[in-house]
Design an enzyme around this catalytic site. Structure first.
Site, PDB file in Angstrom:
ATOM      1  N   SER A 161       0.773  -1.402  -0.128  1.00  0.00           N
ATOM      2  CA  SER A 161       0.348  -0.493  -0.233  1.00  0.00           C
ATOM      3  C   SER A 161       1.099   1.552  -0.182  1.00  0.00           C
ATOM      4  O   SER A 161       0.642   2.197  -0.393  1.00  0.00           O
ATOM      5  CB  SER A 161      -1.472   0.015   1.497  1.00  0.00           C
ATOM      6  OG  SER A 161      -1.660  -0.763   1.027  1.00  0.00           O
ATOM      7  N   PHE A 162       2.418   0.929   0.524  1.00  0.00           N
ATOM      8  CA  PHE A 162       2.741   2.247   0.796  1.00  0.00           C
ATOM      9  C   PHE A 162       4.198   2.197   0.465  1.00  0.00           C
ATOM     10  O   PHE A 162       4.260   1.045   0.189  1.00  0.00           O
ATOM     11  CB  PHE A 162       2.618   3.110   2.063  1.00  0.00           C
ATOM     12  CG  PHE A 162       1.342   3.097   2.651  1.00  0.00           C
ATOM     13  CD1 PHE A 162       0.564   4.388   2.050  1.00  0.00           C
ATOM     14  CD2 PHE A 162       0.154   2.503   3.518  1.00  0.00           C
ATOM     15  CE1 PHE A 162      -0.690   4.890   2.699  1.00  0.00           C
ATOM     16  CE2 PHE A 162      -0.959   3.069   4.103  1.00  0.00           C
ATOM     17  CZ  PHE A 162      -1.220   4.004   3.476  1.00  0.00           C
TER      18      PHE A 162
ATOM     19  N   ASP B 139      10.406  -8.690   2.154  1.00  0.00           N
ATOM     20  CA  ASP B 139      10.082  -7.270   3.364  1.00  0.00           C
ATOM     21  C   ASP B 139       9.833  -8.919   4.977  1.00  0.00           C
ATOM     22  O   ASP B 139      10.911  -8.464   5.391  1.00  0.00           O
ATOM     23  CB  ASP B 139       8.651  -7.290   3.490  1.00  0.00           C
ATOM     24  CG  ASP B 139       7.479  -7.990   3.107  1.00  0.00           C
ATOM     25  OD1 ASP B 139       7.260  -9.221   2.578  1.00  0.00           O
ATOM     26  OD2 ASP B 139       6.194  -7.331   3.525  1.00  0.00           O
TER      27      ASP B 139
ATOM     28  N   ASP C 139       4.655  -8.418  11.703  1.00  0.00           N
ATOM     29  CA  ASP C 139       5.110  -7.701  11.154  1.00  0.00           C
ATOM     30  C   ASP C 139       3.258  -7.248  10.897  1.00  0.00           C
ATOM     31  O   ASP C 139       2.655  -7.823   9.681  1.00  0.00           O
ATOM     32  CB  ASP C 139       5.600  -7.841   9.349  1.00  0.00           C
ATOM     33  CG  ASP C 139       5.687  -6.244   8.889  1.00  0.00           C
ATOM     34  OD1 ASP C 139       5.470  -5.540   8.454  1.00  0.00           O
ATOM     35  OD2 ASP C 139       6.541  -6.110   7.987  1.00  0.00           O
TER      36      ASP C 139
HETATM   37  N1  LIG Z   1       1.755   7.181   8.326  1.00  0.00           N
HETATM   38  C1  LIG Z   1       1.608   6.185   7.996  1.00  0.00           C
HETATM   39  N2  LIG Z   1       0.973   6.609   6.723  1.00  0.00           N
HETATM   40  C2  LIG Z   1       0.637   5.489   6.588  1.00  0.00           C
HETATM   41  N3  LIG Z   1       0.183   4.056   7.244  1.00  0.00           N
HETATM   42  C3  LIG Z   1       0.422   4.622   8.471  1.00  0.00           C
HETATM   43  C4  LIG Z   1       0.653   5.578   8.979  1.00  0.00           C
HETATM   44  N4  LIG Z   1       1.190   5.647  10.393  1.00  0.00           N
HETATM   45  C5  LIG Z   1       0.503   4.229   9.881  1.00  0.00           C
HETATM   46  N5  LIG Z   1       0.079   3.754   9.694  1.00  0.00           N
HETATM   47  C6  LIG Z   1      -0.819   2.084   9.739  1.00  0.00           C
HETATM   48  O1  LIG Z   1      -0.323   0.958   8.483  1.00  0.00           O
HETATM   49  C7  LIG Z   1      -1.098   0.364   8.201  1.00  0.00           C
HETATM   50  C8  LIG Z   1       0.325   0.019   6.820  1.00  0.00           C
HETATM   51  O2  LIG Z   1       1.049  -0.258   7.544  1.00  0.00           O
HETATM   52  P1  LIG Z   1       3.002  -0.332   6.898  1.00  0.00           P
HETATM   53  O3  LIG Z   1       3.072   0.608   6.023  1.00  0.00           O
HETATM   54  O4  LIG Z   1       3.725  -1.155   7.301  1.00  0.00           O
HETATM   55  O5  LIG Z   1       2.435  -1.112   5.455  1.00  0.00           O
HETATM   56  P2  LIG Z   1       2.177  -1.043   3.283  1.00  0.00           P
HETATM   57  O6  LIG Z   1       2.968  -0.117   3.085  1.00  0.00           O
HETATM   58  O7  LIG Z   1       0.402  -0.659   3.311  1.00  0.00           O
HETATM   59  O8  LIG Z   1       2.185  -2.825   3.454  1.00  0.00           O
HETATM   60  P3  LIG Z   1       3.327  -3.933   3.612  1.00  0.00           P
HETATM   61  O9  LIG Z   1       2.638  -4.494   4.822  1.00  0.00           O
HETATM   62  O10 LIG Z   1       3.321  -4.683   1.705  1.00  0.00           O
HETATM   63  O11 LIG Z   1       4.834  -3.109   3.989  1.00  0.00           O
HETATM   64  C9  LIG Z   1      -2.478   1.011   7.674  1.00  0.00           C
HETATM   65  O12 LIG Z   1      -3.263   0.473   8.112  1.00  0.00           O
HETATM   66  C10 LIG Z   1      -1.884   2.496   8.367  1.00  0.00           C
HETATM   67  O13 LIG Z   1      -3.247   2.640   9.538  1.00  0.00           O
HETATM   68  C1  LIG Z   2       2.700 -11.511   2.922  1.00  0.00           C
HETATM   69  C2  LIG Z   2       3.160 -10.025   2.181  1.00  0.00           C
HETATM   70  C3  LIG Z   2       2.100  -9.916   1.433  1.00  0.00           C
HETATM   71  C4  LIG Z   2       3.346  -9.001   3.018  1.00  0.00           C
HETATM   72  O1  LIG Z   2       3.878  -7.749   3.213  1.00  0.00           O
HETATM   73  C5  LIG Z   2       4.708  -9.922   1.557  1.00  0.00           C
HETATM   74  O2  LIG Z   2       5.541 -10.261   2.287  1.00  0.00           O
HETATM   75  C6  LIG Z   2       4.517 -10.790  -0.380  1.00  0.00           C
HETATM   76  O3  LIG Z   2       4.025 -10.971  -1.148  1.00  0.00           O
HETATM   77  N1  LIG Z   2       5.183 -12.160  -0.147  1.00  0.00           N
HETATM   78  C7  LIG Z   2       5.151 -13.166  -0.604  1.00  0.00           C
HETATM   79  C8  LIG Z   2       4.649 -14.437  -0.105  1.00  0.00           C
HETATM   80  C9  LIG Z   2       4.358 -15.260   1.128  1.00  0.00           C
HETATM   81  O4  LIG Z   2       5.465 -14.203   1.737  1.00  0.00           O
HETATM   82  O5  LIG Z   2       4.210 -16.042   1.018  1.00  0.00           O
HETATM   83  K   LIG Z   3       5.666  -4.693   5.857  1.00  0.00           K
END
Ligand SMILES: Nc1ncnc2c1ncn2[C@@H]1O[C@H](COP(=O)(O)OP(=O)(O)OP(=O)(O)O)[C@@H](O)[C@H]1O
Ligand SMILES: CC(C)(CO)[C@@H](O)C(=O)NCCC(=O)O
Ligand SMILES: [K+]
Length: 251
Positions: free
Chosen positions: A10-11, A102, A122
């Site tokens: 997402s981010f 990750d 995580d």
């Molecule tokens: N500054 C911020 N910006 C965006 N999201 C935030 C922030 N602080 C906390 N969050 C929360 O973090 C969550 C997203 O988590 P995180 O940023 O760790 O992962 P991601 O990039 O969405 O995905 P991934 O798990 O693939 O890394 C959202 O539910 C959001 O509410």
């Molecule tokens: C599980 C997520 C989405 C967590 O960010 C990432 O680690 C991913 O895309 N993994 C690939 C599948 C796996 O780890 O088995």
């Molecule tokens: K992550």
């Protein structure tokens, strides 16, 4: 200066560190365009020489981002790659390439910090748990939907669950009391699911290692479960710590 990028689903989390690993600037962006704007701003005061990145996006998206950074900033990006073994950790997946990078970075960092058995949690878009034994054997882990996905599945697949996006911690003053509005009921319900998930991971870690292990917690929603984890180490930059081990830059 080194630019570090953690490209999640997402981010994109970014930061700029100096040669002594001091964080000079950091941020969270939702798109490549936003990242470019943030780095253009950063470039005014910092020279951007090196870049390392971990991405869980598709190969195409990741290559596209690399190209964009090369074009706009002349950066050659070092990217974390799958490995069967790194920094004393043996990847536990049957196909080591399939383990999310990750997760791999977080596991590498946690083992580096603990030098012993660890449980790595995580909480991002997805929630992941990984287990590493004291000898560095990664035993594998678990994946489940994270808070953003749990919420959106409820919204998408029911007719009458809808409420304004509000700061979810507004509902967490009494997190165990039954909700008395849709927003409270959903926010507290989803938080309880994640707390239950992490408790079950702790039970498994205890079954393996007794008390002889450490719990590491990272990700945007780490605060949702931190209170059910005694003696947890909350490390917001766990993935970046692993990334520095996976992609060293000699200066
Ligand atoms: N500054 C911020 N910006 C965006 N999201 C935030 C922030 N602080 C906390 N969050 C929360 O973090 C969550 C997203 O988590 P995180 O940023 O760790 O992962 P991601 O990039 O969405 O995905 P991934 O798990 O693939 O890394 C959202 O539910 C959001 O509410
Ligand atoms: C599980 C997520 C989405 C967590 O960010 C990432 O680690 C991913 O895309 N993994 C690939 C599948 C796996 O780890 O088995
Ligand atoms: K992550």
């Amino acid at each position: 200066m080194i630019i570090e990028l953690d490209c999640g689903n997402s981010f994109i989390k970014w930061r700029i560190i100096d040669a002594a690993s001091q964080v000079l600037l950091s941020g969270v962006v939702g798109s490549t365009e936003e990242l470019v704007r943030a780095l253009e701003g950063a470039r005014v005061s910092h020279e951007l020489y090196h870049c390392r990145m971990v991405s869980v996006r598709s190969d195409e998206e990741t290559a596209c981002l690399e190209q964009c950074l090369a074009q706009k900033f002349g950066l050659r990006v070092l990217t974390a790659r799958p490995a069967s073994c790194l920094a004393g950790v043996r990847n536990g997946y049957v196909n080591y390439e399939s383990l999310g990078l990750d997760r791999w970075m977080a596991v590498i960092a946690a083992y580096h910090l603990s030098a012993g058995a660890c449980l790595v949690l995580d909480l991002g878009t997805a929630v992941t748990a990984d287990f590493v034994a004291a000898n560095g054997d990664h035993k594998g882990g678990f994946i489940c939907p994270g808070l953003p996905l749990l919420r959106s599945q409820l919204r998408t697949h029911t007719r009458r669950i809808h409420y304004d996006a509000v700061a979810s911690n507004q509902f967490m003053a009494e997190p165990l009391a039954p909700g008395r509005s849709t927003a409270e009921a959903v926010e507290r319900g989803c938080a309880l699911m994640l707390k239950g998930f992490v408790r079950s991971q702790v039970e498994l870690a205890m079954a393996y290692w007794g008390d002889d292990y450490e719990v590491f917690l990272t990700g945007g929603d780490a605060s949702v479960v931190a209170d059910v984890l005694p003696r947890v180490r909350v490390v917001p930059d766990l993935i970046f710590i692993g990334l520095a081990i996976a992609c060293p830059i000699s200066s």
